[in-house]
Design a protein around this motif. Structure first.
Motif, PDB file in Angstrom:
ATOM      1  N   ASN A 177       0.828  -1.202   0.000  1.00  0.00           N
ATOM      2  CA  ASN A 177       0.000   0.000   0.000  1.00  0.00           C
ATOM      3  C   ASN A 177       0.865   1.255   0.000  1.00  0.00           C
ATOM      4  N   GLY A 178       1.958   1.225   0.763  1.00  0.00           N
ATOM      5  CA  GLY A 178       2.866   2.362   0.795  1.00  0.00           C
ATOM      6  C   GLY A 178       3.559   2.577  -0.537  1.00  0.00           C
ATOM      7  N   GLN A 179       3.929   1.486  -1.197  1.00  0.00           N
ATOM      8  CA  GLN A 179       4.552   1.598  -2.516  1.00  0.00           C
ATOM      9  C   GLN A 179       3.570   2.186  -3.526  1.00  0.00           C
ATOM     10  N   VAL A 180       2.328   1.719  -3.482  1.00  0.00           N
ATOM     11  CA  VAL A 180       1.311   2.214  -4.406  1.00  0.00           C
ATOM     12  C   VAL A 180       1.059   3.703  -4.180  1.00  0.00           C
ATOM     13  N   ALA A 181       0.978   4.110  -2.918  1.00  0.00           N
ATOM     14  CA  ALA A 181       0.746   5.526  -2.613  1.00  0.00           C
ATOM     15  C   ALA A 181       1.885   6.394  -3.122  1.00  0.00           C
ATOM     16  N   ALA A 182       3.122   5.912  -2.989  1.00  0.00           N
ATOM     17  CA  ALA A 182       4.276   6.668  -3.478  1.00  0.00           C
ATOM     18  C   ALA A 182       4.229   6.810  -4.997  1.00  0.00           C
ATOM     19  N   LEU A 183       3.818   5.755  -5.681  1.00  0.00           N
ATOM     20  CA  LEU A 183       3.696   5.808  -7.138  1.00  0.00           C
ATOM     21  C   LEU A 183       2.618   6.807  -7.559  1.00  0.00           C
ATOM     22  N   ILE A 184       1.473   6.754  -6.887  1.00  0.00           N
ATOM     23  CA  ILE A 184       0.386   7.682  -7.219  1.00  0.00           C
ATOM     24  C   ILE A 184       0.795   9.117  -6.914  1.00  0.00           C
ATOM     25  N   TYR A 185       1.440   9.320  -5.775  1.00  0.00           N
ATOM     26  CA  TYR A 185       1.911  10.665  -5.412  1.00  0.00           C
ATOM     27  C   TYR A 185       2.837  11.225  -6.493  1.00  0.00           C
ATOM     28  N   ARG A 186       3.721  10.384  -7.020  1.00  0.00           N
ATOM     29  CA  ARG A 186       4.644  10.852  -8.069  1.00  0.00           C
ATOM     30  C   ARG A 186       3.892  11.318  -9.310  1.00  0.00           C
ATOM     31  N   ALA A 187       2.718  10.742  -9.549  1.00  0.00           N
ATOM     32  CA  ALA A 187       1.963  11.066 -10.759  1.00  0.00           C
ATOM     33  C   ALA A 187       1.007  12.244 -10.589  1.00  0.00           C
ATOM     34  N   LEU A 188       0.870  12.774  -9.369  1.00  0.00           N
ATOM     35  CA  LEU A 188      -0.084  13.861  -9.149  1.00  0.00           C
ATOM     36  C   LEU A 188       0.369  15.154  -9.822  1.00  0.00           C
ATOM     37  N   GLU A 189      -0.598  15.953 -10.211  1.00  0.00           N
ATOM     38  CA  GLU A 189      -0.299  17.245 -10.837  1.00  0.00           C
ATOM     39  C   GLU A 189       0.401  18.169  -9.850  1.00  0.00           C
ATOM     40  N   ARG A 190       1.490  18.776 -10.293  1.00  0.00           N
ATOM     41  CA  ARG A 190       2.139  19.821  -9.505  1.00  0.00           C
ATOM     42  C   ARG A 190       1.466  21.147  -9.825  1.00  0.00           C
ATOM     43  N   ASN A 191       1.273  21.933  -8.813  1.00  0.00           N
ATOM     44  CA  ASN A 191       0.615  23.213  -9.006  1.00  0.00           C
ATOM     45  C   ASN A 191       1.488  24.168  -9.815  1.00  0.00           C
ATOM     46  N   THR A 192       0.844  25.056 -10.551  1.00  0.00           N
ATOM     47  CA  THR A 192       1.559  26.101 -11.284  1.00  0.00           C
ATOM     48  C   THR A 192       0.864  27.428 -11.036  1.00  0.00           C
ATOM     49  N   GLY A 193       1.420  28.485 -11.555  1.00  0.00           N
ATOM     50  CA  GLY A 193       0.923  29.814 -11.232  1.00  0.00           C
ATOM     51  C   GLY A 193      -0.296  30.271 -11.995  1.00  0.00           C
ATOM     52  N   LYS A 194      -0.687  29.528 -13.033  1.00  0.00           N
ATOM     53  CA  LYS A 194      -1.862  29.960 -13.782  1.00  0.00           C
ATOM     54  C   LYS A 194      -2.485  28.785 -14.514  1.00  0.00           C
ATOM     55  N   VAL A 195      -3.744  28.933 -14.851  1.00  0.00           N
ATOM     56  CA  VAL A 195      -4.463  27.889 -15.572  1.00  0.00           C
ATOM     57  C   VAL A 195      -3.828  27.694 -16.951  1.00  0.00           C
ATOM     58  N   GLY A 196      -3.566  26.440 -17.299  1.00  0.00           N
ATOM     59  CA  GLY A 196      -3.005  26.125 -18.603  1.00  0.00           C
ATOM     60  C   GLY A 196      -1.496  26.062 -18.645  1.00  0.00           C
ATOM     61  N   LEU A 197      -0.844  26.338 -17.517  1.00  0.00           N
ATOM     62  CA  LEU A 197       0.619  26.312 -17.475  1.00  0.00           C
ATOM     63  C   LEU A 197       1.099  24.934 -17.031  1.00  0.00           C
ATOM     64  N   ALA A 198       1.884  24.280 -17.871  1.00  0.00           N
ATOM     65  CA  ALA A 198       2.418  22.957 -17.537  1.00  0.00           C
ATOM     66  C   ALA A 198       3.588  23.095 -16.574  1.00  0.00           C
ATOM     67  N   SER A 199       3.755  22.119 -15.696  1.00  0.00           N
ATOM     68  CA  SER A 199       4.880  22.132 -14.764  1.00  0.00           C
ATOM     69  C   SER A 199       6.132  21.587 -15.438  1.00  0.00           C
ATOM     70  N   VAL A 200       7.278  21.964 -14.895  1.00  0.00           N
ATOM     71  CA  VAL A 200       8.564  21.577 -15.468  1.00  0.00           C
ATOM     72  C   VAL A 200       8.931  20.168 -15.009  1.00  0.00           C
ATOM     73  N   PRO A 201       9.396  19.314 -15.905  1.00  0.00           N
ATOM     74  CA  PRO A 201       9.785  17.959 -15.499  1.00  0.00           C
ATOM     75  C   PRO A 201      11.091  17.956 -14.715  1.00  0.00           C
ATOM     76  N   CYS A 202      11.300  16.917 -13.929  1.00  0.00           N
ATOM     77  CA  CYS A 202      12.553  16.747 -13.202  1.00  0.00           C
ATOM     78  C   CYS A 202      13.580  16.130 -14.146  1.00  0.00           C
ATOM     79  N   THR A 203      14.681  16.827 -14.362  1.00  0.00           N
ATOM     80  CA  THR A 203      15.714  16.324 -15.268  1.00  0.00           C
ATOM     81  C   THR A 203      17.094  16.252 -14.618  1.00  0.00           C
ATOM     82  N   SER A 204      17.269  16.878 -13.467  1.00  0.00           N
ATOM     83  CA  SER A 204      18.602  16.966 -12.871  1.00  0.00           C
ATOM     84  C   SER A 204      18.959  15.776 -11.990  1.00  0.00           C
ATOM     85  N   ILE A 205      17.958  15.013 -11.556  1.00  0.00           N
ATOM     86  CA  ILE A 205      18.189  13.877 -10.659  1.00  0.00           C
ATOM     87  C   ILE A 205      17.411  12.671 -11.171  1.00  0.00           C
ATOM     88  N   LYS A 206      18.027  11.503 -11.119  1.00  0.00           N
ATOM     89  CA  LYS A 206      17.361  10.272 -11.543  1.00  0.00           C
ATOM     90  C   LYS A 206      16.906   9.495 -10.312  1.00  0.00           C
TER      91      LYS A 206
END
Length: 219
Positions: free
Chosen positions: A91-120
């Motif tokens: 259950n904890g593993q599943v929650a962590a996976l779902i959390y990773r997939a949640l939308e990150r907030n941004t400053g305005k409607v229609g603005l996509a969030s930046v992907p993580c590229t600096s850390i694997k």
């Protein structure tokens, strides 16, 4: 899990920096819309938190909301997943996976969030997933559907119910130019996307089942 102290130090500094920034309008507390998963991730994270990552909610704050790190959500999910896996907690593993997939907030409607590229991410299951995008952003429908189907695959791979991937969905698209920046999000901290029936599922149950069946064929 991230063992390098500079990374941990940067997360702490970013959190302190966030507290010092002026308040900018945003879809807060959209970050609590999927609260049930944040609660489970918080419990897993607290089992072993060598990088002193702050509360999971901060990983969902967008840049305009006072956080200028693009990888905090992934780092939080990765450490929580590592801890849950070590504890044999599906259950904890599943929650962590779902959390990773949640939308990150941004400053305005229609603005996509930046992907993580600096850390694997250390866990390939976490590395395979990216966050949902604002439903009013370009290509969001196809992007979010692909994320949900990949999430279903990863949930099934750890022994969870792949249908839970549908709960990672976000809200209906808001209006571009909305001066409140709120869109169609909700504003209470009890998992309101579920309690107010605001969740828009990105795929069908049959499509999720097809992902599960393909995974069985591979195994």
């Amino acid at each position: 899990m991230y063992s390098k102290k500079p990374v941990a130090f940067s997360f702490v500094c970013l959190f302190v920096h966030a507290l010092a920034l002026p308040i900018i309008k945003r879809e807060v507390p959209q970050e609590h819309s999927h609260e049930q998963f944040l609660t489970t991730v918080r419990t897993s994270l607290n089992l072993n938190n060598p990088d002193e990552i702050q509360d999971p909610v901060f990983g969902l704050l967008g840049d305009a909301a006072g956080s200028d790190t693009d990888c905090l959500q992934q780092a939080t999910a990765d450490q929580a997943f590592t801890n849950a896996k070590a504890a044999g907690d599906v259950n904890g593993q599943v929650a962590a996976l779902i959390y990773r997939a949640l939308e990150r907030n941004t400053g305005k409607v229609g603005l996509a969030s930046v992907p993580c590229t600096s850390i694997k991410a250390l866990n390939p299951e976490i590395a395979a997933i990216s966050q949902h995008q604002d439903p009013a952003s370009d290509g969001a429908s196809a992007t979010n559907k692909a994320i949900t189907l990949e999430l279903a695959k990863q949930i099934a791979s750890v022994g969870g119910d792949p249908q839970l991937a549908l709960k990672s969905g976000t809200f209906a698209p808001g209006n571009i130019g909305d001066p409140t920046a709120k869109g169609n999000s909700c504003d209470d901290a009890v998992g309101c996307i579920f309690t107010q029936n605001l969740l828009v599922e990105d795929a069908t149950a049959d499509e999720i089942n097809a992902v599960r069946d393909r995974l069985k064929d591979v195994v």
